[in-house]
Design a protein around this motif. Sequence first.
Motif, mmCIF file in Angstrom:
data_model
loop_
_atom_site.group_PDB
_atom_site.id
_atom_site.type_symbol
_atom_site.label_atom_id
_atom_site.label_comp_id
_atom_site.label_asym_id
_atom_site.label_seq_id
_atom_site.Cartn_x
_atom_site.Cartn_y
_atom_site.Cartn_z
ATOM 1 N N UNK A 1 0.858 -1.182 0.000
ATOM 2 C CA UNK A 1 0.000 0.000 0.000
ATOM 3 C C UNK A 1 0.893 1.231 0.000
ATOM 4 N N UNK A 2 0.710 2.084 -0.994
ATOM 5 C CA UNK A 2 1.494 3.314 -1.126
ATOM 6 C C UNK A 2 0.554 4.497 -0.931
ATOM 7 N N UNK A 3 0.852 5.312 0.072
ATOM 8 C CA UNK A 3 0.069 6.514 0.354
ATOM 9 C C UNK A 3 0.928 7.709 -0.019
ATOM 10 N N UNK A 4 0.435 8.509 -0.951
ATOM 11 C CA UNK A 4 1.266 9.582 -1.487
ATOM 12 C C UNK A 4 0.470 10.865 -1.640
ATOM 13 N N UNK A 5 1.194 11.963 -1.744
ATOM 14 C CA UNK A 5 0.565 13.264 -1.931
ATOM 15 C C UNK A 5 1.609 14.359 -1.896
ATOM 16 N N UNK A 6 1.234 15.539 -2.362
ATOM 17 C CA UNK A 6 2.170 16.655 -2.402
ATOM 18 C C UNK A 6 2.305 17.369 -1.075
ATOM 19 N N UNK A 7 1.282 17.290 -0.239
ATOM 20 C CA UNK A 7 1.299 17.971 1.068
ATOM 21 C C UNK A 7 0.880 16.974 2.147
#
Length: 810
Positions: free
Chosen positions: A519-525
Amino acid sequence: PATERDDEQPDWFTSFDEERRRREKVDRLRACHELKARREEKAKRLKEQYRNAPIWMKKQKTSSKLPSNEHGDLDTVGLDADDSDLLVPDYSSDAENETLKMLESSDSEEEVFAEEHVRKIYYCSRTHSQLAQFVREVQKSPYGGGQVPVVTLGSRQNLCVNQEVRRLRSLTAINDRCLEMQKKKQNDSKHKRRADGQTEPKRKRRSNSSGSNGCPFYRADPLDSFKDLVLTEVMDIEQLVSVGKAVKACPYYGTRLAIPAAQLVVLPYQALLHASTREALGIRLRGSAVIIDEAHNLLDTIASVHSVEVTGAQIMKTHSQLSQYLERYRSRLKAKNLMYINQILHILLCFLKVLDKGKSVVPKAESQNDSPLLSEEADTTLQRLNDFLFEAAMDNINLFKVLRYCRNTKISRKLNGFAERYSEDGHGAIQVKLPSSRSCSLALPAAPPTNTGRGEQVAVVMNSPLMVVESFLSALTNADKDGRIVVARRAKVGQSSLKYLLLNPSVHFATVLREARAVIITGGTMQPVSEFKDQLFATCGVEPNKIVEFSCGHVIPPDHILPLCLCKGPSGVEFDFTYQQRSNNAVVDELGRALANICVVVPGGVVCFFPSYDYKMAVYHRWSSSGLLDRIAKKKQVFWEPKLASQVDGLLLQYARCIEFNSKGDTGAVSGALLLCVVGGKLSEGINFSDDLGRCVVMVGMPYPNIKSPELAEKMKYLNSTMPRRADGSLASQVHYENLCMKAVNQSIGRAIRHSKDYSCIFLADHRYARPSVRDKLPHWIGSQLQVCQDFGTGFSATRKFFISKQVKK
């Protein structure tokens, strides 16, 4: 041990077993290759067949002018009409498995084809526009030529190509109508088979329609062709709709059929995070990788998806519809059906008594706009699930059995069809004369308008209120410790509500973590990330050594961003925007003077974020009366975020045109625009203020949420009781409260930099941003360069030099 027994096997046996496994693997690969070759060949023939179609694989803007609906969808049907399709099937709780199998065998939502699932990647994001942007990037990549099967999932509202269904106004109405047309198609085919071609024509209920005999786009052969086309070329939502129209196939069900063979599945949050939605779509996470993008609000999203609110108006409407349904078909229903329907009616009355504080309530109204009044003042209370069930006198009811009955008999769909068929106003308001001499005493009240909290009065249109009640009943089956019931009593019972508030999001995310390979949780902020570890991973039992954290810098060079913390204004007044000081006229005027100076040196657009809408308007009125607004308007035309969502697009268009028109003005003329926004509002997320639209972002104060909110207070209390103190001695609730503020700040200031050549300055107008604990929660690419300005002159000079250098480089 098993290893010792394996070592004792003869060599010839081990070799034979390895050879068998190798042959099986080769056979599987050969079969997959042959299937892919056949699919590509079929897709090639279909493309050749439809290549001259004007809509083939071309993006087109869907016309907003849909065919008009003449006097509702359904004509009034007399009492002598055949209502067999509205009757719930015979039900026996002693034979639930057999009943379930019987019903599922004829369920129109089951997949037509069964295919083995391959290992895949699930990519999900918040909105369809973000998913479309990702698909376009895949199309540009080396994998965009069809080497990797990709399928994009969406809602019926986005993918439906049946104009009769698309014209409906709400998502609920679209879903209900789609399912109804499928059921009609199946019932017609069964009726024809039973009569061997000698059937009598059924009475038409729809004035015009290609869909009166079922949806013409829901057919096996076109769906199979659509599936093959989808798997051989990467398509976004618009392209899927175009292909669906070309091959006369439903993109909504066609994409679902393509899920097993796809290696990359693109889908919205709801489809991944909600277990029943995953099951309905046929999504299998076992062995697959899951990527969750824009995950800064993941915890809130999980809680929102699994929190359910049912209003008093919905409860009353459900009771009214179900009572009339029971009265009409009592003689045709079996004993078990009568028992469960009466049990549901009893549950609805229990809910109404809670909303009326235990008084006797009869869900009827003398006029269409009346509801039973509460004699006491409105209030909001929170209760544990078990306490609520005791108060409602429902602790002796087996909710699992009631839910199983609702699910197996699909009574909510039957009730919706009953309401729609006997509707006079097209919105499910039943006015039916019963065959007996006595009329039904439960006249259906019109749904009262609901205030959304953003200044919008929206009429509540409830075609399927029982579905909402079912969702609330399902929430009541959760563990007592994981949620609370919010009882909001208003002036009228119809305006009151019951809400299930999920406090522990990890209980529903645990399945995703358990089944998925990664599971990859990603985001810019994403900062601060500690909340994800503490509230999501640790509580799900994920070991710390299995959590890998990776953070990278921004694509822009360091000299393209100028973050400044302004502790004081031009006159030396400290920027203290705490709740106690922010209404001080001296502080508000100082902010206006600072903004007026900033507008002089910043070209293009300036976006200013305020903690709340009310505070923004209070500041605006103060500046208007003091003359500061006129001073600002000499350099920037002032716009402000509206309350109505329908006005946002028009505002952004005016804002962009103003900047484009004035950006090349003389030194003394207007040089752009100033946009006053609200943190957490319509312009703080999903809007790109790139280039001249956002050369400067000003954050006024720190937007802490209302700590007196009952829901937030209960959440903080829950965290303190379930999570230990941190190493520095701070409580979990305190950390959560600060993180809510900083996530909102990070999301808002991230609107400025949108591509590698963009540049912007960021002003954090509050002395509290100088604290190390606050700076650590800013994104690294901002926090590492943050300059703390104890006087305004230092920040003003740095800003002027920053933009002069950018003009020289141009």
